[in-house]
Design an enzyme around this catalytic site. Sequence first.
Site, PDB file in Angstrom:
ATOM      1  N   CYS A   2       0.864  -1.117  -0.093  1.00  0.00           N
ATOM      2  CA  CYS A   2       0.120   0.072  -0.015  1.00  0.00           C
ATOM      3  C   CYS A   2       0.717   1.189  -0.194  1.00  0.00           C
ATOM      4  O   CYS A   2       1.591   1.448   1.083  1.00  0.00           O
ATOM      5  CB  CYS A   2      -0.900  -0.108   1.339  1.00  0.00           C
ATOM      6  N   GLU A 108      -2.898   0.893  -6.577  1.00  0.00           N
ATOM      7  CA  GLU A 108      -1.828  -0.080  -7.058  1.00  0.00           C
ATOM      8  C   GLU A 108      -1.382  -0.014  -8.267  1.00  0.00           C
ATOM      9  O   GLU A 108      -2.204   0.706  -9.113  1.00  0.00           O
ATOM     10  CB  GLU A 108      -2.462  -1.304  -6.688  1.00  0.00           C
TER      11      GLU A 108
END
Length: 226
Positions: A2, A108
């Site tokens: 993350c 992402e």
Amino acid sequence: MCGRITQTRALEEYGRAVGWTEEEIRRRDIGGYRPEFNAAPGVPHLILRNVDDQPTIEMVAWRWLSGWAKKEGIAPAINAKREKLLGGYYRSLMKTGRVIVPADGWYEWTAEKSHKQPWYIKAKNDTPLFFAGLTNHFPDQEDEESTGFVIVTDDAAGGMVDIHGRRPVALSAEDARTWMDMTVTYEQAEQIARQMALGPDCFEWFKVSTDVNRASNHDAHLIEPI
């Protein structure tokens, strides 16, 4: 992994969403808060926590440098692997520094045709997300270069692995409050992170503009599907 998140709502919204009332929320060091559509590590972002049983919102840098990592010359961490939470590396933070990182989503990347394609991942019902986090920051203590927070991540599953192999541990409001409760043992907190994380069916994900790739870009269009 993350590596970028969004915090786009008024800070009071995150407090209400986790079940706190306006009257009981204490705000610390939040003068610099602004909605972030591309929040990157290394600088302060919102976290939620209990301080002396007082619901507290504050801004803390997204990074953490343990004494061991500093000695070895290792770069600051931004994520903590869920499967390592009970080990010695994170045990002290699990005992005293459990926090929630409120967010609206995260980014992402995948490699497509020789370039990095960003994807935005958010709750299907568009409600705030509550990421399990850890911090070595304590109010009323002077921060050092190593002070900050990390976001707990776990293996991705159910199709999200196509985007990235790991994802932040997102909890329901009830489980987020339990995670922040320091009367809950760190072993019990680890069980919450392991067993109660929201599943892939709670999320949706889609491609977004490569403008996200530049951390200095913060416009709202970054979270729009392309």
